[in-house]
Write a protein that holds these residues in place. Structure first.
Motif, PDB file in Angstrom:
ATOM      1  N   ALA A 114       0.838  -1.204   0.000  1.00  0.00           N
ATOM      2  CA  ALA A 114       0.000   0.000   0.000  1.00  0.00           C
ATOM      3  C   ALA A 114       0.868   1.248   0.000  1.00  0.00           C
ATOM      4  N   ARG A 115       0.312   2.346  -0.489  1.00  0.00           N
ATOM      5  CA  ARG A 115       0.945   3.641  -0.322  1.00  0.00           C
ATOM      6  C   ARG A 115       0.659   4.176   1.067  1.00  0.00           C
ATOM      7  N   GLY A 116      -0.560   3.949   1.530  1.00  0.00           N
ATOM      8  CA  GLY A 116      -0.958   4.410   2.846  1.00  0.00           C
ATOM      9  C   GLY A 116      -2.407   4.044   3.095  1.00  0.00           C
ATOM     10  N   TYR A 117      -2.919   4.406   4.261  1.00  0.00           N
ATOM     11  CA  TYR A 117      -4.305   4.076   4.586  1.00  0.00           C
ATOM     12  C   TYR A 117      -5.009   5.292   5.183  1.00  0.00           C
ATOM     13  N   PHE A 118      -6.321   5.235   5.162  1.00  0.00           N
ATOM     14  CA  PHE A 118      -7.146   6.330   5.661  1.00  0.00           C
ATOM     15  C   PHE A 118      -7.652   5.996   7.063  1.00  0.00           C
ATOM     16  N   GLU A 119      -7.623   6.994   7.939  1.00  0.00           N
ATOM     17  CA  GLU A 119      -8.127   6.813   9.292  1.00  0.00           C
ATOM     18  C   GLU A 119      -8.857   8.082   9.718  1.00  0.00           C
ATOM     19  N   THR A 120      -9.952   7.906  10.430  1.00  0.00           N
ATOM     20  CA  THR A 120     -10.741   9.045  10.886  1.00  0.00           C
ATOM     21  C   THR A 120     -10.513   9.275  12.372  1.00  0.00           C
ATOM     22  N   ALA A 134       4.145   6.138   5.250  1.00  0.00           N
ATOM     23  CA  ALA A 134       5.533   6.211   5.673  1.00  0.00           C
ATOM     24  C   ALA A 134       6.172   7.439   5.037  1.00  0.00           C
ATOM     25  N   PRO A 135       7.213   8.014   5.656  1.00  0.00           N
ATOM     26  CA  PRO A 135       7.871   9.191   5.079  1.00  0.00           C
ATOM     27  C   PRO A 135       8.352   8.944   3.656  1.00  0.00           C
ATOM     28  N   GLU A 136       8.787   7.723   3.377  1.00  0.00           N
ATOM     29  CA  GLU A 136       9.196   7.370   2.016  1.00  0.00           C
ATOM     30  C   GLU A 136       8.997   5.873   1.817  1.00  0.00           C
ATOM     31  N   GLY A 137       8.616   5.506   0.607  1.00  0.00           N
ATOM     32  CA  GLY A 137       8.429   4.095   0.308  1.00  0.00           C
ATOM     33  C   GLY A 137       7.040   3.596   0.661  1.00  0.00           C
ATOM     34  N   VAL A 176       0.753   8.068  15.122  1.00  0.00           N
ATOM     35  CA  VAL A 176      -0.576   7.624  14.686  1.00  0.00           C
ATOM     36  C   VAL A 176      -1.480   7.274  15.856  1.00  0.00           C
ATOM     37  N   ALA A 177      -0.910   7.063  17.042  1.00  0.00           N
ATOM     38  CA  ALA A 177      -1.736   6.787  18.215  1.00  0.00           C
ATOM     39  C   ALA A 177      -2.595   7.992  18.585  1.00  0.00           C
ATOM     40  N   GLN A 178      -2.258   9.168  18.043  1.00  0.00           N
ATOM     41  CA  GLN A 178      -3.051  10.370  18.314  1.00  0.00           C
ATOM     42  C   GLN A 178      -4.413  10.317  17.644  1.00  0.00           C
ATOM     43  N   ILE A 179      -4.515   9.558  16.546  1.00  0.00           N
ATOM     44  CA  ILE A 179      -5.761   9.587  15.780  1.00  0.00           C
ATOM     45  C   ILE A 179      -6.599   8.327  15.934  1.00  0.00           C
ATOM     46  N   HIS A 180      -5.968   7.208  16.311  1.00  0.00           N
ATOM     47  CA  HIS A 180      -6.728   5.968  16.491  1.00  0.00           C
ATOM     48  C   HIS A 180      -5.891   4.989  17.308  1.00  0.00           C
ATOM     49  N   PRO A 181      -6.520   4.185  18.176  1.00  0.00           N
ATOM     50  CA  PRO A 181      -5.742   3.249  19.000  1.00  0.00           C
ATOM     51  C   PRO A 181      -5.226   2.027  18.256  1.00  0.00           C
ATOM     52  N   ARG A 182      -5.707   1.799  17.018  1.00  0.00           N
ATOM     53  CA  ARG A 182      -5.281   0.646  16.246  1.00  0.00           C
ATOM     54  C   ARG A 182      -4.681   1.103  14.923  1.00  0.00           C
ATOM     55  N   THR A 183      -3.817   0.253  14.365  1.00  0.00           N
ATOM     56  CA  THR A 183      -3.210   0.534  13.067  1.00  0.00           C
ATOM     57  C   THR A 183      -2.891  -0.790  12.395  1.00  0.00           C
ATOM     58  N   PRO A 184      -2.764  -0.842  11.074  1.00  0.00           N
ATOM     59  CA  PRO A 184      -2.352  -2.087  10.436  1.00  0.00           C
ATOM     60  C   PRO A 184      -0.971  -2.525  10.921  1.00  0.00           C
ATOM     61  N   LEU A 185      -0.757  -3.828  10.943  1.00  0.00           N
ATOM     62  CA  LEU A 185       0.560  -4.365  11.269  1.00  0.00           C
ATOM     63  C   LEU A 185       1.425  -4.209  10.019  1.00  0.00           C
ATOM     64  N   CYS A 186       2.292  -3.193  10.022  1.00  0.00           N
ATOM     65  CA  CYS A 186       3.104  -2.841   8.853  1.00  0.00           C
ATOM     66  C   CYS A 186       4.477  -3.510   8.973  1.00  0.00           C
ATOM     67  N   GLY A 220       7.317   5.271  12.744  1.00  0.00           N
ATOM     68  CA  GLY A 220       7.692   6.241  11.725  1.00  0.00           C
ATOM     69  C   GLY A 220       6.552   6.739  10.861  1.00  0.00           C
ATOM     70  N   LEU A 221       5.349   6.192  11.048  1.00  0.00           N
ATOM     71  CA  LEU A 221       4.219   6.622  10.232  1.00  0.00           C
ATOM     72  C   LEU A 221       3.877   8.082  10.498  1.00  0.00           C
ATOM     73  N   ARG A 222       3.467   8.758   9.433  1.00  0.00           N
ATOM     74  CA  ARG A 222       3.053  10.155   9.514  1.00  0.00           C
ATOM     75  C   ARG A 222       1.665  10.306   8.896  1.00  0.00           C
TER      76      ARG A 222
END
Length: 231
Positions: A114-120, A134-137, A176-186, A220-222
């Protein structure tokens, strides 16, 4: 949670390189999506997998390939293709325990680029969509896959079989913990081969190792505002 994610031209090129390295033709697996696209649950999505040539021989030869899979995992014992309980995400902490996932996690693991994901982000009544990357890649989501056979179709019908997939999630850390308590396992890129290797039994300890390896990637996610036409 991860309910929408995107690929772009760079990710698409990476998938094609994976396909060519396996000896496949890109036309053998790509179901007509665009180089840049947003995916939602139940959409066909690209997954990278490695399978045993003979499932009865866990130490035998394997084959890598890219496939298109329904983003909504359907376990082989299910009575219908899309059950009422959402299975497009699976919690990494319980994936070796729950009936829907404990079979696939053993030897049917996938990577979803993926390039990235959407979170509300929800604050009171205010909902703010963000795009996380990610910052790059690209990102490499750890996933599972499962084949489901439609009992209404004869065994000779090529449309009897459906390939389905899910994305593993983990507790969010870092920004990313600021916007949601869960994230994909990257996964880090050097974990792709290890994760999809069917000779590696998917135990709770193995999943925990993948979780630990993902820590630097997730830290490192932004995130930034989601494009209005893509969210």
């Amino acid at each position: 949670m991860c309910g929408r994610y995107a690929i772009d031209a760079e990710v698409n090129d990476m998938i094609i390189e994976f396909v060519l390295a396996t000896g496949q033709s890109p036309h053998d697996w790509r179901p007509g999506w665009q180089a840049e696209q947003v995916f939602r649950p139940t959409d066909p999505v690209p997954i990278l997998i490695e399978t045993l040539v003979d499932r009865k021989d866990p130490e035998g030869p394997t084959q890598r390939r890219a496939e298109a899979a329904q983003w909504w995992l359907t376990p082989s014992f299910a009575k219908e293709l899309r059950g009422k309980h959402p299975t497009f995400n699976a919690r990494s902490e319980t994936v070796t325990e729950l009936a829907s996932y404990r079979g696939p996690v053993k030897r049917q693991r996938a990577v979803l680029p993926a390039r990235g994901y959407f979170e509300t982000q929800t604050e009171g009544k205010t909902k703010t969509p963000h795009f996380v990357q990610a910052p790059e890649g690209p990102l490499f989501f750890a996933g599972l896959y499962s084949w489901w056979a439609d009992p209404r179709k004869p065994e000779t019908d090529p449309e009897r079989w459906h390939l389905t997939t899910t994305i593993l999630t983990r507790p969010a850390i870092g920004d990313v913990a600021q916007i949601h308590p869960r994230t994909p396992l990257c996964l880090p890129a050097d974990w792709i081969e290890e994760w999809i290797d069917p000779k590696q039994l998917g135990t709770a300890e193995f999943v925990a190792s993948a979780l630990a390896a993902s820590d630097p990637v997730v830290r490192g996610l932004r995130f930034g505002p989601a494009p209005a036409n893509r969210a």
